[in-house]
Design a protein around this motif. Sequence first.
Motif, PDB file in Angstrom:
ATOM      1  N   THR A 146      51.084  -3.740  50.710  1.00 15.08           N
ATOM      2  CA  THR A 146      50.910  -2.738  49.665  1.00 15.08           C
ATOM      3  C   THR A 146      49.696  -1.861  49.957  1.00 15.08           C
ATOM      4  O   THR A 146      49.743  -0.632  49.794  1.00 15.08           O
ATOM      5  CB  THR A 146      50.767  -3.417  48.299  1.00 15.08           C
ATOM      6  N   SER A 178      55.831   0.916  43.271  1.00 18.01           N
ATOM      7  CA  SER A 178      56.655  -0.270  43.036  1.00 18.01           C
ATOM      8  C   SER A 178      56.011  -1.508  43.641  1.00 18.01           C
ATOM      9  O   SER A 178      55.995  -2.583  43.028  1.00 18.01           O
ATOM     10  CB  SER A 178      58.060  -0.069  43.632  1.00 18.01           C
ATOM     11  N   GLU A 179      55.445  -1.365  44.834  1.00 18.48           N
ATOM     12  CA  GLU A 179      54.776  -2.503  45.464  1.00 18.48           C
ATOM     13  C   GLU A 179      53.513  -2.899  44.700  1.00 18.48           C
ATOM     14  O   GLU A 179      53.203  -4.087  44.576  1.00 18.48           O
ATOM     15  CB  GLU A 179      54.441  -2.176  46.918  1.00 18.48           C
ATOM     16  N   SER A 202      53.085  -2.614  41.505  1.00 15.57           N
ATOM     17  CA  SER A 202      53.579  -3.380  40.367  1.00 15.57           C
ATOM     18  C   SER A 202      54.032  -4.767  40.793  1.00 15.57           C
ATOM     19  O   SER A 202      53.814  -5.753  40.082  1.00 15.57           O
ATOM     20  CB  SER A 202      54.738  -2.632  39.693  1.00 15.57           C
ATOM     21  N   GLY A 203      54.673  -4.848  41.954  1.00 14.57           N
ATOM     22  CA  GLY A 203      55.167  -6.143  42.424  1.00 14.57           C
ATOM     23  C   GLY A 203      54.058  -7.147  42.662  1.00 14.57           C
ATOM     24  O   GLY A 203      54.147  -8.309  42.230  1.00 14.57           O
ATOM     25  N   HIS A 240      55.377  -4.341  34.537  1.00 11.52           N
ATOM     26  CA  HIS A 240      55.471  -4.154  35.988  1.00 11.52           C
ATOM     27  C   HIS A 240      56.836  -4.579  36.527  1.00 11.52           C
ATOM     28  O   HIS A 240      57.367  -3.953  37.454  1.00 11.52           O
ATOM     29  CB  HIS A 240      54.343  -4.911  36.679  1.00 11.52           C
ATOM     30  N   ALA A 276      59.031  -1.713  35.949  1.00  6.19           N
ATOM     31  CA  ALA A 276      58.822  -0.637  36.918  1.00  6.19           C
ATOM     32  C   ALA A 276      59.504  -0.946  38.248  1.00  6.19           C
ATOM     33  O   ALA A 276      60.126  -0.070  38.854  1.00  6.19           O
ATOM     34  CB  ALA A 276      57.324  -0.420  37.127  1.00  6.19           C
ATOM     35  N   VAL A 277      59.390  -2.193  38.701  1.00  7.32           N
ATOM     36  CA  VAL A 277      60.041  -2.575  39.960  1.00  7.32           C
ATOM     37  C   VAL A 277      61.551  -2.452  39.834  1.00  7.32           C
ATOM     38  O   VAL A 277      62.235  -1.914  40.719  1.00  7.32           O
ATOM     39  CB  VAL A 277      59.632  -4.008  40.365  1.00  7.32           C
ATOM     40  N   ARG A 322      63.269  -0.560  37.814  1.00  3.64           N
ATOM     41  CA  ARG A 322      63.638   0.851  37.728  1.00  3.64           C
ATOM     42  C   ARG A 322      63.692   1.481  39.118  1.00  3.64           C
ATOM     43  O   ARG A 322      64.625   2.236  39.437  1.00  3.64           O
ATOM     44  CB  ARG A 322      62.637   1.581  36.847  1.00  3.64           C
ATOM     45  N   THR A 323      62.727   1.140  39.965  1.00  2.49           N
ATOM     46  CA  THR A 323      62.720   1.670  41.331  1.00  2.49           C
ATOM     47  C   THR A 323      63.919   1.177  42.120  1.00  2.49           C
ATOM     48  O   THR A 323      64.589   1.943  42.833  1.00  2.49           O
ATOM     49  CB  THR A 323      61.419   1.269  42.050  1.00  2.49           C
ATOM     50  N   GLU A 324      64.213  -0.114  41.992  1.00  2.46           N
ATOM     51  CA  GLU A 324      65.344  -0.673  42.743  1.00  2.46           C
ATOM     52  C   GLU A 324      66.672  -0.088  42.277  1.00  2.46           C
ATOM     53  O   GLU A 324      67.557   0.200  43.092  1.00  2.46           O
ATOM     54  CB  GLU A 324      65.356  -2.195  42.598  1.00  2.46           C
ATOM     55  N   ARG A 368      66.962   3.355  43.709  1.00  2.00           N
ATOM     56  CA  ARG A 368      67.303   3.289  45.142  1.00  2.00           C
ATOM     57  C   ARG A 368      68.768   2.968  45.327  1.00  2.00           C
ATOM     58  O   ARG A 368      69.451   3.540  46.193  1.00  2.00           O
ATOM     59  CB  ARG A 368      66.445   2.237  45.843  1.00  2.00           C
TER      60      ARG A 368
END
Length: 420
Positions: free
Chosen positions: A321, A335-336, A338-339, A390, A393-394, A396-398, A401
């Motif tokens: 990250t 995203s990272e 948040s991860g 978080h 958020a992850v 939502r990004t996935e 994608r």
Amino acid sequence: MLEPSPRAAALIETMTGFLADDVYPAEPVFEEQVREIGEARTQPPVMEELKKKAHDLGLWNLFLPHPEPGHDPLPNLDYARIAELSGRSLHLAPEAMNCAAPDTGNMEVLSMFGTPDQKEQWLRPLLAGSIRSAYVMTEPQVASSDASNIETTIVQDGDEWVINGRKWWISGINRDTCRILILMGITDSSPDAPRHRRHSMVLIPRDTPGITVERDLTVLGFNPFESHVEMTFTDVRVPITNIVGEPGAGFAMSQARLGPGRIHHCMRMIGAAERALELMIARAESRSTFGTRLVDQGVIREWIADSRIEIDQARLYTLYTAHLMDTVGNRAAASEISGIKVAVPNMAARVIDRSMQVHGGGGLSQEFPLARMYAEARIIRMADGPDEVHRRAVARTELRRYTDATTPEPHGVTAHLLPR
């Protein structure tokens, strides 16, 4: 790819020596001085000694990735290794290096968005370590995990801003060296105001009339030296020039501030977990039950193995990250960030908990640093955004994608689902 630079490698060696020679021996001294100081919360003399030593060793302001006069920034990837080491003594090393929250985030805000006058008045003394600061955002009446809920008002009255509201979980405000607050509140309360353009940040000197600390807030039943408080602002007035950035930019600036802060927390938590594992092994080596050393018990060896696996996984995730932050920027690495903010504090809590269990009753007491570490890990699961936000958020990004990858291209061909 994730190896430290030559400069960072030298700093890591210096940091390792600083911990062994100065920080660890200072831990019991600090605790004794804090007890003697009591509620005054004046600076313990041993902390000033550590700050001077850290400054002389070049272990100073290493968190700040932006160039400032007299400051040569480190990449996030390099700082990650040093911050991990500082996490081995969470309550001493970061502050000794002028790398402790909330000052770190406030310095970043002033570095990125402050005017020349604001930098001269507040950033310079913060970088010098001669004052401390507070970040004033969270509120008791709303779910502050969504920063757009913040209700404290910042209203223009001629050439002044007038601030009214109630805040809580504000750290550092009781320290005698706290001189400046950065407060987030509403400057545009009109119904049609864009949700993320309603809030602003304003600088408030600590001694401004109308600021009242209502009470200290305990953490899992105890009141740490750094202190967290609930406080009110009643017709607090500051000059119009005390706005940070521009009106309406508060939400965006809060995200710019919190991104690096989140990874700094994770870096330090890895160091805390490493120290907890070392303490666990040392304790298991020295104690026996029912005629067998603890370290020879299968369950203890399983805890040791699981801890090593989990720490190394978390470290690699965090270093990756940090690498992304350096190469593609904080927004692209969101995203990272948040991860790791979910993965690392949870990992640290598990490792510390195992170590506490091996230490028996001593693990719950002030005899070892484990109880403090455990409380810190639990706090970090909420600080700078709770786990649930978080994870959202992850996800939502996935999902975005996946949607982008499965959308037919102009000629009817579906893109392959490739890893990032």
